[in-house]
Structures are given as structure tokens and as C-alpha cells.
Design a protein around this motif. Sequence first.
Motif: not given
Length: 362
Positions: A33-43, A61-72
Amino acid sequence: MPVTTAALSYAHQGPFVLADVEVDDPAPGEILVRIEASGICHTDLVNRVAGKSDRPVLLGHEGAGVVETVGPEVTSVRPGDRVVLTFRHCGACPNCEAGRPAYCRKAARLNNFGARADGSARVTVAGRVVLDGFFGQSSLAGYALTHADNTVVVDPDTDPVIAAPLGCGFQTGAGAVLNVLRPRPDSALVVFGAGAVGLAGVLAARAVDVATVIVVEPSAVRRALAESLGVSAALDPADDPVGAIRTLTGGGADCALDTTGRPSVLADAVAALAVGGAAVAVGLGTGVPDIDIRDLVMRGKSVHGCLEGDSIPATFIPYLLELHAGGRFPIERLVTAFPYRDVNATLQQQHSGEVIKPVLTW
């Protein structure tokens, strides 16, 4: 094998260090996944453990983005899909099959740091292995390797900055209210702690038209924000909140959400309940709350623990985004975006209370 910038942690209390890392191509079952944004959490912050000098930690652990490639073997997503990343679960244990993936019996192994089963590295920096795999994503980087069970496809027009915190913090607060407490419109809900999780719970309650929502929060700035979001009252915990809640509700709240992780606050939450009321704790604190057993039994009160909003992310995250699109869940009021290069300054603003939910953009 893409090269990207990551925010690495070398020590528990030290600053994040920006470095160019190599992210491996997806193995069978993995999604790049190409990350576009990721929140920062207390965890993230409490898990900034110091590793060996040659093994920095990659959090997020709060990522959002676009799928670049997928594995088998990956069929659930395809390149170009916009996605929100969340926690991992096996999908096959009794709890997963019962619709409670947050309590997956393999959750500890799937969501903690760790290498692939074959020992190969997913992420390296200058040829050295990075300790990654946090919540099956480690999204504080320009790319992340994820899995089908923690990669939720969302509408292509979704704003990744708004969507990213739904992977954990906002999902936790909203889910605790909507999935566990389930207040009726005529209910009275009290939320202890007006951070990202607590205010997401407030917004969720407002989204389903709960009549009375009360916040207990020591920060005057955050109390003012809660009032602007439509709460019935915002109380300072220094001013006998239990007595005030009983007065405001005519005897006690129907339900309470404790986001603080402090035993004394959970005890107050239970004490502030009406007959038959329920309290939910989501903060990972330590210690034992001083709860009156006679009050618990004679008044039929209940106390629940709750992880990740006790939700099924594949359906709950899109539901929350639908509420947001309809103007009923204005989480944009809680989010502040920062470029990833400002990660350390961002943490200072979060610590000071100036920012509710910081989100880094790549």
C-alpha cells in the motif's frame, strides 16, 4: 522494491528519525500500500520500545492509502483501490467466527512486531533489518505491507487524512458507543476524557441522536471543543463530576465511556451510572478501580472492557464514512494534518493538548 522515507524510532523516549528505507515486494498473501496518511495514536507512543542499535522500530497502525501491488493469493483488493488499514485477525478462531475480530485468539502474534514466517525482512534501512509488522502495517512510512484481513477498501473519493484514524482511534471510540453501549435516543451518556477516542464517541452518540451527552475533561480547551460539538455539558473532573452527573441526569447516566485508563476515573464512571447502567473501559491503564460491589449488584450495573470498538472493520469503517459523508459524524473537527517531516514537532503539539488527532501525510 520501493525506497521511501520512514519515521523510525531508536529509543523509547528519543525523537523519531527520518530515514530512507527499502520495502520488500509483497510475498504471498501480502499487499503493498502506498501510504497517503497515517494517524498517530497513543498506542504508537507507548510501543516505542528501544531495540538493538541495528534494529530501529517502525510504528504506525492508522494508515490510509492506495494499493500499489498485491502478492500471490490476494483476491480481496486490487491495485488502485483506496484503503484504510486496521488491526489484524485470523478470521477462523471462535471469536472471529462470532463476529468479534478484536478478540481474535491469535491477535497478539498478528499485531505485534515480528518477521515473516520464513524470517525474511519486509523493511530494511541501509541493509539492516527494521523491526516492523506493527498491527500488520507499520504505516509511518511511504509504503506499508499489509494483509487482506486488515485492509479495508473504501470509496475512491475518500479523504485519506480523515479516514486514517478510523483504523484505530476513531473506530475505538465510536464502536464502544455504537457496538457495545448502544444508547437509545432518550439515553444519557457520559464520556470521560475528551481526546480523539472520547470525542469520536461523542460524535457517534450525536450521530444516533442520543439526547444527553456529557463530557468530563480536565482541559478547558477540550471542554470548549466538546461544547462546540453539541454536548449537553462539559465538566471539570476537579468539580465532583459524579454529583454533577447525577444532578444533570436526574439520578445517573444510562451509560458511560471511560477513555482514560485510570482506575479512579473508571470508579467514577460506575458510580455515576443510574440503575441498570453500563460502563465501558477502552483505555489500557494499570491498577484496580475502587468499585462498590454492593452498588454494582443492587443497582444492576455492568462494566465492560472494549478493544477496537468491538467492531468488524470491513463493515464498520465504511459505515462511519457513510455517516461522515452525510454530515452526521464530523470527525474532520478532530483532525489536524502535518507533513511527515514534522513528526517530532507534531508530537509536541499532541502532548501539549493543542491537537486532538494528528495525522501525518506522505
